[in-house]
Design a protein around this motif. Structure first.
Motif, PDB file in Angstrom:
ATOM      1  N   ARG A  27       0.751  -1.275  -0.138  1.00 25.05           N
ATOM      2  CA  ARG A  27       0.045   0.046  -0.177  1.00 25.05           C
ATOM      3  C   ARG A  27       0.841   1.148  -0.045  1.00 25.05           C
ATOM      4  N   ALA A  28       0.364   2.252  -0.963  1.00 26.66           N
ATOM      5  CA  ALA A  28       1.282   3.404  -1.045  1.00 26.66           C
ATOM      6  C   ALA A  28       0.495   4.420  -0.298  1.00 26.66           C
ATOM      7  N   GLY A  29      -0.039   4.357   0.658  1.00 27.95           N
ATOM      8  CA  GLY A  29      -0.792   5.630   1.480  1.00 27.95           C
ATOM      9  C   GLY A  29      -2.141   5.785   0.614  1.00 27.95           C
ATOM     10  N   ARG A  30      -2.348   5.432  -0.282  1.00 30.21           N
ATOM     11  CA  ARG A  30      -3.776   5.759  -1.028  1.00 30.21           C
ATOM     12  C   ARG A  30      -4.636   4.212  -0.708  1.00 30.21           C
ATOM     13  N   ALA A  31      -6.138   4.368  -0.714  1.00 26.34           N
ATOM     14  CA  ALA A  31      -6.703   3.047  -0.804  1.00 26.34           C
ATOM     15  C   ALA A  31      -6.635   2.394  -1.982  1.00 26.34           C
ATOM     16  N   ASN A  32      -6.400   1.313  -2.115  1.00 25.80           N
ATOM     17  CA  ASN A  32      -6.327   0.297  -3.455  1.00 25.80           C
ATOM     18  C   ASN A  32      -6.606  -1.066  -3.022  1.00 25.80           C
ATOM     19  N   PRO A  33      -7.740  -1.149  -3.819  1.00 27.92           N
ATOM     20  CA  PRO A  33      -8.331  -2.643  -3.647  1.00 27.92           C
ATOM     21  C   PRO A  33      -7.440  -3.702  -3.487  1.00 27.92           C
ATOM     22  N   SER A  34      -6.520  -3.730  -4.378  1.00 30.92           N
ATOM     23  CA  SER A  34      -5.652  -4.953  -4.494  1.00 30.92           C
ATOM     24  C   SER A  34      -4.897  -5.071  -3.222  1.00 30.92           C
ATOM     25  N   VAL A  35      -4.810  -4.268  -2.326  1.00 32.33           N
ATOM     26  CA  VAL A  35      -4.268  -4.823  -1.247  1.00 32.33           C
ATOM     27  C   VAL A  35      -5.040  -6.076  -0.497  1.00 32.33           C
ATOM     28  N   LEU A  36      -6.210  -6.241  -0.846  1.00 37.12           N
ATOM     29  CA  LEU A  36      -6.983  -7.189  -0.165  1.00 37.12           C
ATOM     30  C   LEU A  36      -6.911  -8.537  -1.044  1.00 37.12           C
ATOM     31  N   ASP A  37      -6.138  -8.728  -2.335  1.00 38.14           N
ATOM     32  CA  ASP A  37      -6.056  -9.566  -2.966  1.00 38.14           C
ATOM     33  C   ASP A  37      -5.567 -11.027  -2.322  1.00 38.14           C
ATOM     34  N   LYS A  38      -4.520 -10.727  -1.299  1.00 37.07           N
ATOM     35  CA  LYS A  38      -3.926 -11.910  -0.601  1.00 37.07           C
ATOM     36  C   LYS A  38      -4.744 -12.369   0.447  1.00 37.07           C
ATOM     37  N   ILE A  39      -5.830 -11.746   0.811  1.00 40.22           N
ATOM     38  CA  ILE A  39      -6.566 -12.293   2.126  1.00 40.22           C
ATOM     39  C   ILE A  39      -7.619 -12.918   1.575  1.00 40.22           C
ATOM     40  N   THR A  40      -7.961 -14.085   2.349  1.00 43.08           N
ATOM     41  CA  THR A  40      -9.068 -14.930   2.103  1.00 43.08           C
ATOM     42  C   THR A  40      -9.836 -15.111   3.336  1.00 43.08           C
ATOM     43  N   ASP A  70     -23.421 -11.668   1.347  1.00 48.65           N
ATOM     44  CA  ASP A  70     -24.308 -12.170   2.307  1.00 48.65           C
ATOM     45  C   ASP A  70     -23.717 -11.726   3.791  1.00 48.65           C
ATOM     46  N   LYS A  71     -24.722 -11.346   4.488  1.00 50.99           N
ATOM     47  CA  LYS A  71     -24.335 -10.539   5.837  1.00 50.99           C
ATOM     48  C   LYS A  71     -23.764 -11.463   6.761  1.00 50.99           C
ATOM     49  N   THR A  72     -23.986 -12.683   6.731  1.00 49.43           N
ATOM     50  CA  THR A  72     -23.321 -13.600   7.828  1.00 49.43           C
ATOM     51  C   THR A  72     -21.676 -13.761   7.654  1.00 49.43           C
ATOM     52  N   THR A  73     -21.246 -13.134   6.329  1.00 52.62           N
ATOM     53  CA  THR A  73     -19.598 -13.303   6.176  1.00 52.62           C
ATOM     54  C   THR A  73     -18.961 -12.283   6.857  1.00 52.62           C
ATOM     55  N   LEU A  74     -19.948 -11.064   7.114  1.00 52.64           N
ATOM     56  CA  LEU A  74     -19.015  -9.880   7.781  1.00 52.64           C
ATOM     57  C   LEU A  74     -18.398 -10.067   8.803  1.00 52.64           C
ATOM     58  N   LYS A  75     -18.563 -10.925   9.858  1.00 48.34           N
ATOM     59  CA  LYS A  75     -17.617 -11.312  10.836  1.00 48.34           C
ATOM     60  C   LYS A  75     -16.305 -11.979  10.353  1.00 48.34           C
ATOM     61  N   SER A  76     -16.527 -12.900   9.523  1.00 48.40           N
ATOM     62  CA  SER A  76     -15.252 -13.744   9.174  1.00 48.40           C
ATOM     63  C   SER A  76     -14.375 -12.775   8.154  1.00 48.40           C
ATOM     64  N   ILE A  77     -14.940 -11.767   7.329  1.00 50.02           N
ATOM     65  CA  ILE A  77     -14.184 -10.773   6.449  1.00 50.02           C
ATOM     66  C   ILE A  77     -13.396  -9.879   7.457  1.00 50.02           C
ATOM     67  N   ASP A  78     -14.077  -9.323   8.792  1.00 52.38           N
ATOM     68  CA  ASP A  78     -13.510  -8.658   9.610  1.00 52.38           C
ATOM     69  C   ASP A  78     -12.425  -9.272  10.247  1.00 52.38           C
ATOM     70  N   LYS A  79     -12.493 -10.641  10.862  1.00 55.29           N
ATOM     71  CA  LYS A  79     -11.444 -11.469  11.444  1.00 55.29           C
ATOM     72  C   LYS A  79     -10.277 -11.552  10.320  1.00 55.29           C
ATOM     73  N   ALA A  80     -10.392 -12.134   9.164  1.00 55.29           N
ATOM     74  CA  ALA A  80      -9.314 -12.077   8.102  1.00 55.29           C
ATOM     75  C   ALA A  80      -8.662 -10.937   7.943  1.00 55.29           C
ATOM     76  N   ILE A  81      -9.248  -9.761   7.852  1.00 56.11           N
ATOM     77  CA  ILE A  81      -8.551  -8.553   7.548  1.00 56.11           C
ATOM     78  C   ILE A  81      -7.503  -8.409   9.066  1.00 56.11           C
ATOM     79  N   GLN A  82      -8.087  -8.604  10.193  1.00 52.91           N
ATOM     80  CA  GLN A  82      -7.452  -8.464  11.449  1.00 52.91           C
ATOM     81  C   GLN A  82      -6.317  -8.983  11.603  1.00 52.91           C
ATOM     82  N   VAL A  83      -6.263 -10.477  11.234  1.00 53.13           N
ATOM     83  CA  VAL A  83      -5.175 -11.359  11.280  1.00 53.13           C
ATOM     84  C   VAL A  83      -4.037 -11.417  10.120  1.00 53.13           C
ATOM     85  N   SER A  84      -4.419 -10.497   9.156  1.00 52.55           N
ATOM     86  CA  SER A  84      -3.688 -10.329   8.009  1.00 52.55           C
ATOM     87  C   SER A  84      -2.504  -9.301   8.268  1.00 52.55           C
TER      88      SER A  84
END
Length: 184
Positions: A27-40, A70-84
């Motif tokens: 990431r280069a200071g700007r929001a870039n959606p590709s920073v999420l590419d490696k997060i599953t 699917d709103k049920t995936t909200l928690k798992s997305i949140d968790k995946a970002i936190q552990v990345s």
């Protein structure tokens, strides 16, 4: 019989593409959606990229908005970002996740620039390995008698020219990413 240079050019192109994709995750200071590419995300038992389970948008230069289908995936997305290794705390409001990118400090920019240079050197090593493989193939063909010494020299020169071309392209990509990181 001359060496088939196309095969090695394809390998070098793949190395260059892999390097470019690797740089997208920095990431280069700007929001870039590709920073999420490696997060599953664990989606019904299988690891799935965030972009496949949610809409990812960039409402402004410092924010990424993730709205799961699917709103049920909200928690798992949140968790995946936190552990990345993204280094950003997601803000979950119950319907979407907001990632706010703080401006990078000068020290962090320099570290990221060094990381880009290091990755660039790794990519150059990959290009040189491809060149070595091509030269080894030339030597083996000469030894086997399927290639004359002149053809070997010509093939090795073509491989060197190809390596130089891809190395210059790699340097331009590295320089552009470093400038992007160092710019405010």
């Amino acid at each position: 019989m001359k060496l088939d240079i196309k095969e090695y050019e394809t390998k070098m192109k793949k190395s260059l593409d892999a390097y470019e994709n690797d740089l997208k995750s920095i990431r280069a200071g700007r929001a870039n959606p590709s920073v999420l590419d490696k997060i599953t995300v664990d989606y019904y038992g299988s690891p799935t990229q965030i972009a496949q389970v949610a809409q990812v948008s960039v409402p402004d230069a410092r924010t990424i908005l993730i709205t799961p289908w699917d709103k049920t995936t909200l928690k798992s997305i949140d968790k995946a970002i936190q552990v990345s290794d993204l280094g950003i705390n997601p803000q979950n409001d119950g319907t979407c996740i907001r990632l706010t990118f703080p401006p990078l400090t000068e020290e962090r920019r320099k570290d990221l620039s060094k990381e880009v240079s290091k990755k660039g050197e790794g990519a150059k090593v990959a290009l040189r390995n491809i060149r070595r493989d091509a030269n080894d193939a030339c030597k083996a063909a000469k030894k086997a008698g399927t290639m004359t010494e002149d053809e070997q020299k010509t093939s090795e020169k073509e491989v060197q020219d190809l390596t130089d071309k891809y190395t210059k392209m790699l340097d331009k990509i590295t320089e552009a990413k470093s400038k992007e990181i160092m710019a405010l």
